[in-house]
Scaffold this active site. Structure first.
Site, PDB file in Angstrom:
ATOM      1  N   TYR A   1      15.079   1.740 -15.038  1.00 59.14           N
ATOM      2  CA  TYR A   1      14.186   0.685 -14.557  1.00 59.14           C
ATOM      3  C   TYR A   1      13.128   1.259 -13.632  1.00 59.14           C
ATOM      4  CZ  TYR A   1      16.563   0.956 -10.052  1.00 59.14           C
ATOM      5  OH  TYR A   1      17.056   1.415  -8.852  1.00 59.14           O
TER       6      TYR A   1
ATOM      7  N   GLU B   1      15.452  10.661  -1.966  1.00 59.58           N
ATOM      8  CA  GLU B   1      14.165  10.787  -1.278  1.00 59.58           C
ATOM      9  C   GLU B   1      14.066  12.075  -0.487  1.00 59.58           C
ATOM     10  OE1 GLU B   1      13.955   7.561   1.674  1.00 59.58           O
ATOM     11  OE2 GLU B   1      16.124   7.374   1.441  1.00 59.58           O
TER      12      GLU B   1
ATOM     13  N   GLY C   1      13.154   7.159  -4.145  1.00 60.31           N
ATOM     14  CA  GLY C   1      12.226   6.651  -3.134  1.00 60.31           C
ATOM     15  C   GLY C   1      11.027   7.576  -3.092  1.00 60.31           C
ATOM     16  N   THR C   2      10.103   7.361  -4.021  1.00 62.67           N
ATOM     17  CA  THR C   2       9.027   8.348  -4.217  1.00 62.67           C
ATOM     18  C   THR C   2       8.008   8.370  -3.092  1.00 62.67           C
ATOM     19  OG1 THR C   2       7.976   6.727  -5.683  1.00 62.67           O
ATOM     20  CG2 THR C   2       9.224   8.503  -6.723  1.00 62.67           C
TER      21      THR C   2
ATOM     22  N   MET D   1     -27.547   4.584 -20.720  1.00 67.42           N
ATOM     23  CA  MET D   1     -28.468   5.640 -21.162  1.00 67.42           C
ATOM     24  C   MET D   1     -29.730   5.005 -21.729  1.00 67.42           C
ATOM     25  SD  MET D   1     -25.696   8.291 -22.738  1.00 67.42           S
ATOM     26  CE  MET D   1     -24.822   7.009 -23.607  1.00 67.42           C
TER      27      MET D   1
ATOM     28  N   CYS E   1      11.892   3.049  -6.884  1.00 67.77           N
ATOM     29  CA  CYS E   1      11.554   1.862  -6.084  1.00 67.77           C
ATOM     30  C   CYS E   1      10.386   2.115  -5.137  1.00 67.77           C
ATOM     31  CB  CYS E   1      12.772   1.387  -5.293  1.00 67.77           C
ATOM     32  SG  CYS E   1      13.355   2.589  -4.087  1.00 67.77           S
TER      33      CYS E   1
ATOM     34  N   ARG F   1     -32.479   5.936 -29.966  1.00 68.36           N
ATOM     35  CA  ARG F   1     -31.457   5.261 -29.150  1.00 68.36           C
ATOM     36  C   ARG F   1     -30.278   6.193 -28.895  1.00 68.36           C
ATOM     37  NH1 ARG F   1     -30.686  -0.605 -31.900  1.00 68.36           N
ATOM     38  NH2 ARG F   1     -30.517  -1.278 -29.733  1.00 68.36           N
TER      39      ARG F   1
ATOM     40  N   ARG G   1      14.940  -4.427   1.472  1.00 71.44           N
ATOM     41  CA  ARG G   1      14.951  -3.656   2.719  1.00 71.44           C
ATOM     42  C   ARG G   1      15.466  -4.534   3.856  1.00 71.44           C
ATOM     43  NH1 ARG G   1       9.162  -1.897   0.565  1.00 71.44           N
ATOM     44  NH2 ARG G   1       9.354  -4.092   0.023  1.00 71.44           N
TER      45      ARG G   1
ATOM     46  N   HIS H   1     -27.257  -7.520 -18.758  1.00 70.69           N
ATOM     47  CA  HIS H   1     -26.577  -6.361 -18.170  1.00 70.69           C
ATOM     48  C   HIS H   1     -25.541  -6.787 -17.147  1.00 70.69           C
ATOM     49  CE1 HIS H   1     -26.175  -3.108 -15.159  1.00 70.69           C
ATOM     50  NE2 HIS H   1     -26.121  -2.354 -16.236  1.00 70.69           N
TER      51      HIS H   1
ATOM     52  N   ARG I   1     -20.178  -2.864 -32.327  1.00 76.17           N
ATOM     53  CA  ARG I   1     -19.208  -2.113 -31.524  1.00 76.17           C
ATOM     54  C   ARG I   1     -18.137  -3.095 -31.057  1.00 76.17           C
ATOM     55  NH1 ARG I   1     -23.363  -1.040 -26.467  1.00 76.17           N
ATOM     56  NH2 ARG I   1     -23.732  -3.203 -25.942  1.00 76.17           N
TER      57      ARG I   1
ATOM     58  N   GLY J   1     -26.141   0.038 -21.651  1.00 79.73           N
ATOM     59  CA  GLY J   1     -27.285   0.112 -20.747  1.00 79.73           C
ATOM     60  C   GLY J   1     -27.324   1.333 -19.860  1.00 79.73           C
TER      61      GLY J   1
ATOM     62  N   ARG K   1      19.377  -2.112   0.409  1.00 74.57           N
ATOM     63  CA  ARG K   1      19.393  -0.858   1.180  1.00 74.57           C
ATOM     64  C   ARG K   1      19.879  -1.122   2.591  1.00 74.57           C
ATOM     65  NH1 ARG K   1      13.842   2.370   1.999  1.00 74.57           N
ATOM     66  NH2 ARG K   1      13.507   0.771   3.601  1.00 74.57           N
TER      67      ARG K   1
ATOM     68  N   ASP L   1       8.736   8.467   0.276  1.00 75.80           N
ATOM     69  CA  ASP L   1       9.234   9.500   1.196  1.00 75.80           C
ATOM     70  C   ASP L   1       9.401  10.839   0.495  1.00 75.80           C
ATOM     71  OD1 ASP L   1       9.196   7.854   3.336  1.00 75.80           O
ATOM     72  OD2 ASP L   1      11.362   7.747   3.647  1.00 75.80           O
TER      73      ASP L   1
ATOM     74  N   SER M   1      18.262   5.795  -6.935  1.00 78.55           N
ATOM     75  CA  SER M   1      16.957   5.142  -6.890  1.00 78.55           C
ATOM     76  C   SER M   1      15.988   6.105  -6.219  1.00 78.55           C
ATOM     77  CB  SER M   1      17.033   3.830  -6.105  1.00 78.55           C
ATOM     78  OG  SER M   1      15.760   3.240  -6.029  1.00 78.55           O
TER      79      SER M   1
ATOM     80  N   LYS N   1     -22.576   4.024 -31.582  1.00 80.63           N
ATOM     81  CA  LYS N   1     -23.692   3.321 -32.236  1.00 80.63           C
ATOM     82  C   LYS N   1     -23.956   3.914 -33.619  1.00 80.63           C
ATOM     83  CE  LYS N   1     -26.945   1.630 -29.687  1.00 80.63           C
ATOM     84  NZ  LYS N   1     -27.291   2.131 -28.384  1.00 80.63           N
TER      85      LYS N   1
END
Length: 889
Positions: free
Chosen positions: A856, A749, A770-771, A103, A836, A92, A558, A452, A336, A101, A614, A773, A768, A22
């Site tokens: 990728y 994995e 396998g985050t 504060m 993946c 203000r 899968r 608001h 703003r 709104g 897979r 597992d 690939s 502000k």
């Protein structure tokens, strides 16, 4: 000592960190020569000092404030506390990030029993002066002195009822004097002190209150939701008052330089004659559209349009501006970056590229991944027959269904319990922010499109219908009535934030379509991003949707999901329960034909693009009935003793299932281990993949299958299986007389696979990650148990920064990924690497994947647009970081 106060003509409008949004906006507008009331900013650093001192103003600050007020007196020609020509100010808040709104603000500060008389004589308007005074006592009493705001409201509404006033403006000077008297009595009763009359004391208390409001409950909840750091603090803006409530030639308004709901390029906003600023944003009176100002005062409207255009050109963004007209003269009180819906954000960004205001990269950075998610909001099916019981203002688009709830705390309780609720209020205040966050959407009976409720829901991407005057809310009885229909708490309603309609019951909702502007933004993203966006898809319909949404390949298909189909499960049971290879061959031959058709459809949909398939991953007993359920059935059959033949079959099945049970199935006979011990299953699947690919190739298509061997922990596992399966692939291609482009690879994995990735890369043409597992194994968490029992508490208590299954853990899991990428590519430089797990759709995780140099990221089809934008953001930020590093060097 650092400078603590800046007048608007000297502050750096670019330094929001120091001056707050502000204050920075007021400095910029003043320096652009726009009509801004004189004033000064107390910096955010002073707020930090206030908290460091345990809630006390720093030594010497008030001396500086008094000196600044003397300077303000000279600029305005008025006196602070002067009964003849009083200077009044507003105090203000204003933080670095917009927190509308959240504060506190105090208006008309400097009024007391003497200065109010001076103001009345000066303006020749006693009613106006006492209206300003009652507002000041009410606001100061609630915010600074801690008196319950409802008690002021009760007095005010009681006086209106007593004199028969429908609107606030129907009260005359005598009525307002009586209200002032009662307000002061209330303050004395509640605080055991007279209302402070010394303007300097008022100012000191107000400054303290604004600093203290940085840590109020609603502000803290807002910051936590938007991840705004607590240490930033708020500035305090002391601004000369200008009055919109002097008479019908005065007023106050809020305007956006473009429509914040649609993004249309036109001045959009609301205005109230004879009113002060809080009347518009609080939703206490239903305001007029900005066009009404044009009809009555075209010159003022024209000036406002000119200022709006100037501000938009300066900031190169849509602005949210607050203004007041005092006796025909226009003053700017705030500017703003305007909060906007996702739809508007995308349209504004694209339009500003076309208009030459910004470049494509800047347009992309203005769109948050959450905006893309919001654009996939459901809408009410236009073909459905619905019962519309009321209509209000369409404040935030999208549709939502939920149970009616009348207070925010109840909304939070039910929302956290997993119930879908619609928060229904006469109007919302900043105290309702927690309930709004927990709700599916908001419905209010008062307020306008800049109230608001409207601003907050637009920012959250939740539907809202506001100013719905047709509904009569009874918060005590917990119900509302709309045109003869009574809706009780717990009843289902649908709100349509796109049309403003309130619908009885649950209306059918449909998925939205992509707008031309969204398609344009995503095309900008595709021009910039380095990471490709692939999809996890197990069925042709998923692959089709993924391709429609911009997928550049399938990162995970899968095959076990196909096995669970009702028509295949008996064959899978037969295959698993076979005692010899000969017995197993028959169901495998049938499954081969089914799987070939599955793969052919997916490969055909993704023609010319890679499809990673897979091989069977879960343990075989997952396809069989549960041991506990079988045991119950066997016991029941034994007790009845009426069906010995069924009992014998069930006992045999129970014995087989018992023999296949494992203490820890996740680390048991599954993935590549299953392929080594039961090679005929893998061979069937690979034969099906290549039969499908060869048929497509002969039909003139370009199938690109990539075969993933899961759960490899040792290079020899991959070596054995690849040699076995490559023979099958060549055999099929030779039979059909065609060559198919293909790859064999593995999912990383298992931690050991990441640590020995150079060895594994000898036999893998792609990795690939396998985050899902990999995270389980790195943390030693069972995801199902962790998320149900302790993970939420870990995040709440700060033990973990975030749920590692939702946001990739860069220090642990990420370090293993980095090792795997470096080792893998040291052996095979052209190694294709992607991710993946569910992290493939998370923007933070995508940024990390870009940094690692992955090819990728793969996620669910509906997350593809989000992932495309996140990949573009990662590329732009990386480029900017490189530029900065080069500049420093």
């Amino acid at each position: 000592m650092a400078k603590r106060l800046y007048f608007f003509d000297e502050g750096d409008g670019n330094n929001k960190r120091l001056l707050g949004g502000k204050g920075a906006g007021l400095c910029t507008m003043a320096q652009l020569g726009l009509p801004v009331p004189p004033g000064f900013v107390i910096t955010t650093e002073v707020c930090q000092q206030y908290y460091e001192a345990g809630g006390k103003l720093p030594d010497g600050l008030m001396d500086e404030v008094i000196m600044a007020m003397k300077k303000l007196e000279k600029i305005t020609g008025k006196g602070f506390g002067d009964p003849k020509n009083p200077l009044l100010v507003s105090v203000r808040s204003g933080s670095m990030y917009s927190m509308p709104g959240m504060m506190d603000t105090i208006l008309n500060l400097g009024l007391n029993d003497e200065t109010v008389e001076g103001l009345a004589k000066l303006t020749n308007n006693e009613r106006f002066a006492y209206d300003a005074y009652r507002r000041f006592i009410q606001m100061f009493g609630k915010i600074v002195l801690g008196v319950d705001g409802r008690k002021f409201e009760e007095i005010f509404e009681g006086e209106k009822e007593k004199v028969g006033a429908k609107f606030d403006t129907d009260l005359n000077a005598s009525h307002l004097k009586e209200i002032v008297r009662k307000f002061k009595e209330l303050v004395k009763k509640e605080t055991n002190q007279d209302f402070p009359s010394d303007p300097i004391k008022q100012l000191e208390l107000a400054i303290r209150a604004v600093f203290a409001s940085w840590q109020n409950k609603r502000a803290a909840e807002y910051r936590r939701f938007y991840k705004i750091p607590d240490y930033l603090g708020t500035a305090v803006n002391v601004v000369t008052m200008v009055f919109g409530n002097i008479g019908e030639d005065s007023g106050t308004g809020v305007a956006f330089t473009r429509d914040p709901s649609t993004g249309e390029r036109r001045l959009f906003g609301e205005f109230l004659f004879n009113a002060q600023g809080e009347d518009v944003v609080a939703g206490i009176r239903t305001p007029l559209k900005i066009d009404d100002l044009n009809r009555r005062y075209p010159e003022i409207y024209k000036k406002l349009v000119e200022i709006a255009e100037k501000l938009e050109r300066h900031y190169r963004d849509m602005q949210d501006i607050e203004f007041t007209v005092e006796r025909g003269k226009l003053y700017m009180l705030q500017t703003r970056a305007g909060k906007r819906t996702a739809q508007a954000a995308v349209k504004i960004a694209v339009d500003m590229v076309v208009e030459g205001l910004i470049k494509k990269e800047e347009a992309l950075l203005r769109i948050e991944p959450s905006h893309i998610e919001q654009l996939l909001h459901k809408q009410v099916d236009p073909k459905a027959k619905v019962t519309i019981i009321a209509k209000g203002l369409n404040a935030s688009p999208g549709a939502a269904v939920g149970k009616v709830v009348f207070d925010s705390e109840r909304a939070k309780e039910m929302g956290e319990a997993g119930e879908k609720v619609i928060l229904v209020r006469p109007e919302t205040s900043p105290d309702d922010v927690g309930g709004i966050i927990a709700s599916q959407g908001v419905l209010t009976s008062r307020g306008g499109v800049t109230s608001h409720a409207a601003v907050v829901t637009r920012g959250l991407g939740k539907p809202a219908v506001v100013g719905c005057e047709a509904i009569k809310i009874d918060t005590e009885a917990r119900c509302f009535e709309a045109n003869g229909t009574v809706v009780k708490e717990g009843d289902l309603i649908t709100i349509n934030g796109t049309t403003g309609e309130v619908i009885l019951g649950e209306a059918p909702l449909i998925e939205p379509k992509m707008s031309p502007e969204l398609l344009a933004i995503l095309s900008f993203a595709d021009e910039v991003k380095k990471l490709q966006n692939w999809a996890n898809a197990d069925y042709p319909r998923d692959a089709k949707k993924a391709r429609e949404l911009g997928a550049q390949g399938i990162g995970l298909c899968r095959t076990e999901h196909m096995f669970f189909e009702r028509d295949r499960l008996p064959l899978v049971h037969e295959m698993i329960l076979a005692k010899t290879k000969e017995e197993r061959r028959k169901p495998l031959e049938k499954l081969l034909e089914i799987q070939k058709n599955d793969f052919k459809q997916i490969l055909e949909v993704m023609d010319g693009l890679p499809v990673i398939i897979r091989l069977l991953d879960p343990p075989l007993h997952e396809f069989l009935p549960k041991y506990e359920k079988l045991l119950e059935e066997v016991i029941e059959l034994r007790l009845k003793g009426t069906d010995p033949e069924t009992l014998k079959k069930k006992e045999e099945l129970l014995k087989r299932v018992e023999g296949m049970r494992e203490a820890n199935p996740m680390m048991g006979l599954r993935g590549c281990r299953l392929g080594i011990t039961h090679p005929d299953i893998n061979e069937m699947q690979v034969r099906a993949i290549f039969e499908a690919a060869c048929e497509l190739k002969r039909e003139g298509k370009d199938p690109r299958p990539e075969v993933m061997i899961p759960l490899v922990g040792h290079v020899n596992e991959l070596k054995v299986i690849r040699e076995q399966l490559e023979k099958v692939a060549h055999e099929v291609m030779q039979k059909h007389g065609v060559d198919v482009k293909y790859k064999f690879g593995t999912m990383i994995e298992v931690p050991r696979a990441a640590l020995t990735a150079d060895e594994i890369a000898e036999y893998a043409e792609f990795f690939s990650f396998g985050t899902n597992d990999l995270t389980q194994m790195v943390y030693a968490y069972s995801r199902d148990d962790a998320e149900g029992r302790f993970l939420f508490q870990y995040v709440e208590r700060g033990i973990l920064e975030a749920d590692p299954f939702q946001k990739l853990d860069r220090k642990g899991v990420g370090k293993l990924m980095k090792i795997a990428v470096e080792l893998g590519r040291s052996k095979r430089p052209d190694l294709e690497i992607g991710i993946c797990g569910e992290h493939g759709g998370d923007p933070s995780s995508i940024e990390f994947c870009h940094e690692l140099g992955l090819n990728y990221v793969s996620c669910s089809p509906f997350r593809i647009p989000v992932a495309r934008l996140a990949a573009a953001h990662a590329a732009i930020k990386s480029k900017e970081a490189e530029k900065q590093a080069y500049t420093i060097a």
